[in-house]
Design a protein around this motif. Structure first.
Motif, PDB file in Angstrom:
ATOM      1  N   ARG A 175       4.285   5.757  -8.451  1.00  0.00           N
ATOM      2  CA  ARG A 175       3.197   4.773  -8.377  1.00  0.00           C
ATOM      3  C   ARG A 175       3.049   4.239  -6.946  1.00  0.00           C
ATOM      4  N   ALA A 176       4.187   3.958  -6.319  1.00  0.00           N
ATOM      5  CA  ALA A 176       4.148   3.472  -4.934  1.00  0.00           C
ATOM      6  C   ALA A 176       3.596   4.540  -3.997  1.00  0.00           C
ATOM      7  N   ARG A 177       4.066   5.775  -4.130  1.00  0.00           N
ATOM      8  CA  ARG A 177       3.554   6.887  -3.314  1.00  0.00           C
ATOM      9  C   ARG A 177       2.033   7.002  -3.442  1.00  0.00           C
ATOM     10  N   ASN A 178       1.568   6.856  -4.674  1.00  0.00           N
ATOM     11  CA  ASN A 178       0.142   6.935  -4.980  1.00  0.00           C
ATOM     12  C   ASN A 178      -0.651   5.894  -4.196  1.00  0.00           C
ATOM     13  N   GLN A 179      -0.169   4.663  -4.199  1.00  0.00           N
ATOM     14  CA  GLN A 179      -0.880   3.599  -3.504  1.00  0.00           C
ATOM     15  C   GLN A 179      -0.865   3.796  -1.986  1.00  0.00           C
ATOM     16  N   PHE A 180       0.251   4.242  -1.455  1.00  0.00           N
ATOM     17  CA  PHE A 180       0.311   4.478  -0.003  1.00  0.00           C
ATOM     18  C   PHE A 180      -0.539   5.676   0.395  1.00  0.00           C
ATOM     19  N   LYS A 181      -0.646   6.686  -0.475  1.00  0.00           N
ATOM     20  CA  LYS A 181      -1.553   7.802  -0.197  1.00  0.00           C
ATOM     21  C   LYS A 181      -2.998   7.310  -0.205  1.00  0.00           C
ATOM     22  N   LEU A 182      -3.326   6.373  -1.095  1.00  0.00           N
ATOM     23  CA  LEU A 182      -4.680   5.823  -1.148  1.00  0.00           C
ATOM     24  C   LEU A 182      -5.007   5.087   0.151  1.00  0.00           C
ATOM     25  N   ILE A 183      -4.044   4.342   0.682  1.00  0.00           N
ATOM     26  CA  ILE A 183      -4.236   3.685   1.979  1.00  0.00           C
ATOM     27  C   ILE A 183      -4.470   4.720   3.073  1.00  0.00           C
TER      28      ILE A 183
END
Length: 354
Positions: A337-345
């Motif tokens: 989930r964290a990886r996902n959000q940082f990829k979105l950034i």
């Protein structure tokens, strides 16, 4: 809950309707929600409020009713029928309060169901993003003259970046070496972004941006639409509190503009949808632009980045804490989930100036 228990609870409220049936609405992650069908219209929404998350139920319900009454007053140009389609209507309990506490200590509230309304859990068309932006902007515009200090802070520090960093740093101190190693790339990203991610909080603290009434949970599923995808109203006002406009704008963008689910582990599928961003922003500013300062408008892209980050750091914190807050299905669920959000950034930064 048995049907008999739901019928008994529903009858603790001041309605003049005959119960027919119920359907559970399973879209929420916090409260338990039921559609109560009655012989006469309107039908009703019966909701059990999670008192483990919300510690002050009387304060929460006071907030919800205050907001609805204010919005009804602001929409006095509409007919009574139109107002009921555009503003949540809460039903008082027989005790005179707007909540009922059952013998097991659970708290309940009832509101009228808005007929023929629909919700979206993901956005697949720009028109839905645009209408969602209009609804959020309208809510902020219509509540802009309501004194935010009258609201109870039902979840203290909800979007407070310093608080989230403090939680993260505490988790880092006790995290296992294995989890820290697996998360190492993202620990470095958090450190790199720390100063930038405090900009909006610092502007709020200095008074440079206005403290106002904010919804604080503006995911697209908290907006009601009619059958033609025209916006009706925002719902789920449990988290209405004092805040800044960036909270509502950024949180909506976080959920609307992600091309994948927030726990998608294949990062190749995670992209920031700029078209949806522009559509949402267009609707948002159409309703709100005349009430915002130049600084507030200028920092809207940063708001989106900040609210994506705040969820990233929360997921990362829970991963370091051995998954004590969010429900997980496998050991690295929170890390994904964290990886996902940082990829979105990262995707946002590549396409926009933020």
């Amino acid at each position: 809950m048995t049907e008999a228990q739901l019928m008994h609870t529903f009858d603790q409220f001041q309605h003049a309707s005959s119960y027919v049936a119920f359907n559970e609405i399973a879209s929420g992650h916090i409260n338990d929600t039921y559609l109560i069908k009655t012989r006469e219209e309107p039908h009703y929404i019966l909701q059990r409020i999670n008192h483990h998350v919300f510690k002050d139920i009387p304060g929460l319900m006071a907030n919800k009713v205050l907001i609805s009454e204010h919005l009804k007053h602001k929409r006095s140009d509409l007919s009574e029928k139109e107002i009921k389609n555009r503003v949540l209507t809460f039903v008082p309990a027989r005790s005179g309060t707007y909540y009922f506490k059952d013998h097991e200590g659970h708290y309940w509230n009832v509101m009228e169901y808005i007929k023929d309304s629909i919700t979206h859990h993901i956005v697949t068309r720009e028109e839905v993003a645009y209408e969602g932006g209009k609804l959020s902007g309208e809510f902020l515009r219509l509540t802009s003259d309501l004194d935010a200090s009258r609201l109870v802070e039902v979840i203290p520090h909800f979007h407070d970046m310093s608080f989230r960093f403090s939680q993260f740093e505490d988790a880092l101190k006790v995290a296992s070496a294995q989890r820290k190693e697996k998360a190492r790339t993202y620990l470095l990203k958090v450190a790199d972004l720390k100063d930038e991610m405090h900009i909006i909080q610092n502007l709020k603290a200095s008074g440079a941006i206005k403290l106002r009434v904010t919804h604080n949970d503006t995911k697209i599923s908290n907006a009601l639409f009619d059958r033609n995808n025209k916006g009706l109203c925002v719902i789920d006002t449990d988290t209405v509190m004092p805040g800044v406009v960036h909270y509502d704008f950024g949180d909506a963008i976080r959920t609307i503009c992600n091309s994948a689910a927030e726990d998608e582990s294949n990062l190749d599928l995670v992209h920031f949808n700029v078209a949806y961003y522009n559509a949402y922003k267009s609707g948002f500013l159409e309703e709100l632009e005349t009430t915002l300062s130049d600084l507030e408008i200028e920092t809207l892209p940063l708001a989106a980045k900040t609210m994506i980050f705040i969820m990233g750091i929360r997921f990362l914190t829970d991963y370091l804490n051995e998954d004590v807050y969010y429900k997980t299905k496998y050991p690295e669920h929170n890390l994904d989930r964290a990886r996902n959000q940082f990829k979105l950034i990262e995707s946002m930064e590549k396409q926009m100036k933020v």
